[in-house]
Design an enzyme around this catalytic site. Structure first.
Site, PDB file in Angstrom:
ATOM      1  N   GLY A 175       0.862  -1.263  -0.110  1.00  0.00           N
ATOM      2  CA  GLY A 175      -0.249  -0.113  -0.202  1.00  0.00           C
ATOM      3  C   GLY A 175       0.766   1.156   0.009  1.00  0.00           C
ATOM      4  N   GLU A 176       0.757   2.076   0.765  1.00  0.00           N
ATOM      5  CA  GLU A 176       1.539   3.256   0.966  1.00  0.00           C
ATOM      6  C   GLU A 176       2.101   3.174   2.516  1.00  0.00           C
ATOM      7  OE1 GLU A 176       2.912   5.367  -0.858  1.00  0.00           O
ATOM      8  OE2 GLU A 176       3.826   5.942   0.934  1.00  0.00           O
ATOM      9  N   SER A 177       3.421   3.109   2.525  1.00  0.00           N
ATOM     10  CA  SER A 177       3.947   2.659   3.811  1.00  0.00           C
ATOM     11  C   SER A 177       4.023   4.201   4.780  1.00  0.00           C
ATOM     12  CB  SER A 177       5.534   2.340   3.715  1.00  0.00           C
ATOM     13  OG  SER A 177       6.135   3.265   3.117  1.00  0.00           O
ATOM     14  N   CYS A 195       5.863  -5.710   0.195  1.00  0.00           N
ATOM     15  CA  CYS A 195       5.790  -4.322  -0.394  1.00  0.00           C
ATOM     16  C   CYS A 195       5.995  -3.212   0.625  1.00  0.00           C
ATOM     17  CB  CYS A 195       4.972  -4.142  -1.565  1.00  0.00           C
ATOM     18  SG  CYS A 195       5.556  -2.786  -2.616  1.00  0.00           S
ATOM     19  N   ARG A 248      12.602   3.215  -0.218  1.00  0.00           N
ATOM     20  CA  ARG A 248      11.398   3.337  -0.516  1.00  0.00           C
ATOM     21  C   ARG A 248      11.338   3.796  -2.297  1.00  0.00           C
ATOM     22  NH1 ARG A 248       8.028   7.568   0.873  1.00  0.00           N
ATOM     23  NH2 ARG A 248       6.600   6.677   0.065  1.00  0.00           N
ATOM     24  N   ILE A 256       5.562  -3.044  -7.615  1.00  0.00           N
ATOM     25  CA  ILE A 256       4.734  -1.820  -7.932  1.00  0.00           C
ATOM     26  C   ILE A 256       5.318  -0.873  -7.106  1.00  0.00           C
ATOM     27  CG2 ILE A 256       2.323  -0.772  -7.779  1.00  0.00           C
ATOM     28  CD1 ILE A 256       1.252  -3.775  -8.112  1.00  0.00           C
ATOM     29  N   ARG A 257       6.062   0.001  -7.569  1.00  0.00           N
ATOM     30  CA  ARG A 257       6.688   1.173  -6.654  1.00  0.00           C
ATOM     31  C   ARG A 257       7.508   0.551  -5.557  1.00  0.00           C
ATOM     32  NH1 ARG A 257       4.014   4.803  -3.978  1.00  0.00           N
ATOM     33  NH2 ARG A 257       1.885   3.686  -4.501  1.00  0.00           N
ATOM     34  N   HIS A 278       4.064  -7.910  -4.692  1.00  0.00           N
ATOM     35  CA  HIS A 278       2.953  -8.239  -4.176  1.00  0.00           C
ATOM     36  C   HIS A 278       2.402  -9.611  -4.786  1.00  0.00           C
ATOM     37  CE1 HIS A 278       1.076  -4.493  -3.341  1.00  0.00           C
ATOM     38  NE2 HIS A 278       2.196  -3.865  -3.867  1.00  0.00           N
ATOM     39  N   GLU A 330      -0.013 -11.442  -3.281  1.00  0.00           N
ATOM     40  CA  GLU A 330      -1.346 -11.656  -3.240  1.00  0.00           C
ATOM     41  C   GLU A 330      -2.196 -11.525  -4.583  1.00  0.00           C
ATOM     42  OE1 GLU A 330       0.466  -9.041  -2.533  1.00  0.00           O
ATOM     43  OE2 GLU A 330      -0.980  -7.272  -2.462  1.00  0.00           O
TER      44      GLU A 330
HETATM   45  N1  GLN Z   1       6.155   2.778  -2.637  1.00  0.00           N
HETATM   46  C1  GLN Z   1       5.192   2.306  -1.646  1.00  0.00           C
HETATM   47  C2  GLN Z   1       5.455   3.000  -0.272  1.00  0.00           C
HETATM   48  O1  GLN Z   1       6.672   3.503  -0.316  1.00  0.00           O
HETATM   49  C3  GLN Z   1       5.153   1.083  -1.575  1.00  0.00           C
HETATM   50  C4  GLN Z   1       4.230   0.390  -2.827  1.00  0.00           C
HETATM   51  C5  GLN Z   1       3.507  -0.890  -2.450  1.00  0.00           C
HETATM   52  O2  GLN Z   1       3.335  -1.306  -1.541  1.00  0.00           O
HETATM   53  N2  GLN Z   1       3.167  -1.449  -3.675  1.00  0.00           N
HETATM   54  O3  GLN Z   1       5.086   2.833   0.643  1.00  0.00           O
END
Ligand code: GLN
Length: 198
Positions: free
Chosen positions: A46-48, A78, A107, A136-137, A181, A183
């Site tokens: 998600g977004e950490s 992630c 990150r 993904i990112r 990911h 999942e």
């Molecule tokens: N770039 C996101 C972060 O720093 C992580 C991306 C992800 O969980 N797919 O949280």
């Protein structure tokens, strides 16, 4: 088995589906009380920075850290890997980490959203052929401590044209993390490994 999934932000629903199909009884963790009965916890992607902020404001951070420090099994994917790591590079200055596994992660180390990619990886100790992995990112693991096992790595060419081997699945005792990911690809072998650790 009672497995928690941190459900403050991110892709907790797909982890719920995978674990349910494996016959476990997932508990969505949103508050400290939800930690009581669990035997393991998944921290989703998600977004950490957001997960970090919500961990503190929900009051989950301290009791979760204590349980992980005392051996609760954790699986971070992630953003979840970022949250479980010891050092976060390029994080926000107020971002907290659980410091459950002795790795440093950067990150968005593979680049921005457009640099997201999929590849096939081999995983030590997991049979049945290679595993599809969606980045993904994703974070880049920059350093690992001496008691951390690297279960898989990828060779990656960075924008500065250097090619480096980057660990993408790591384990230290009760903690399993991956920078992709698992999942979303229809392959439950890493979740099964996590259940074995639990
Ligand atoms: N770039 C996101 C972060 O720093 C992580 C991306 C992800 O969980 N797919 O949280």
């Amino acid at each position: 088995m009672k497995i928690g999934i941190l459900a403050l932000q991110g892709d907790f629903i797909n982890h719920f589906k995978v674990l349910s199909q494996l016959g476990v009884d997932p508990i969505l963790v949103k508050s400290p009380q939800d930690l009581a009965a669990i035997e393991g916890i998944v921290i989703p992607g998600g977004e950490s920075t957001t997960i970090s902020k919500l961990l503190v404001s929900s009051g989950v951070y301290d009791p979760l850290k204590e349980r992980l420090d005392n051996g609760l099994a954790g699986f971070g994917t992630c953003a979840g890997m970022i949250i479980l790591s010891r050092v976060i590079l390029d994080g926000r200055s107020d971002q907290v980490a659980l410091s459950s596994i002795d790795i440093s992660v950067r990150r968005n180390g593979f680049g921005r959203q457009v640099a997201s990619f999929e590849t096939d990886i081999d995983v030590a100790g997991i049979s049945g052929g290679s595993m599809r992995a969606a980045f993904i990112r994703a974070p880049v693991v920059e350093e690992v401590g001496s008691s951390v096992e690297i279960l898989s790595d990828v060779s990656y060419r960075f924008p500065d044209s250097s090619t480096r081997k980057v660990p993408v699945i790591c384990r230290e005792r009760n903690i399993l993390v991956c920078s992709f990911h698992p999942e979303i690809v229809g392959d439950d072998r890493l979740h099964r490994l996590f259940l074995d650790i639990c």
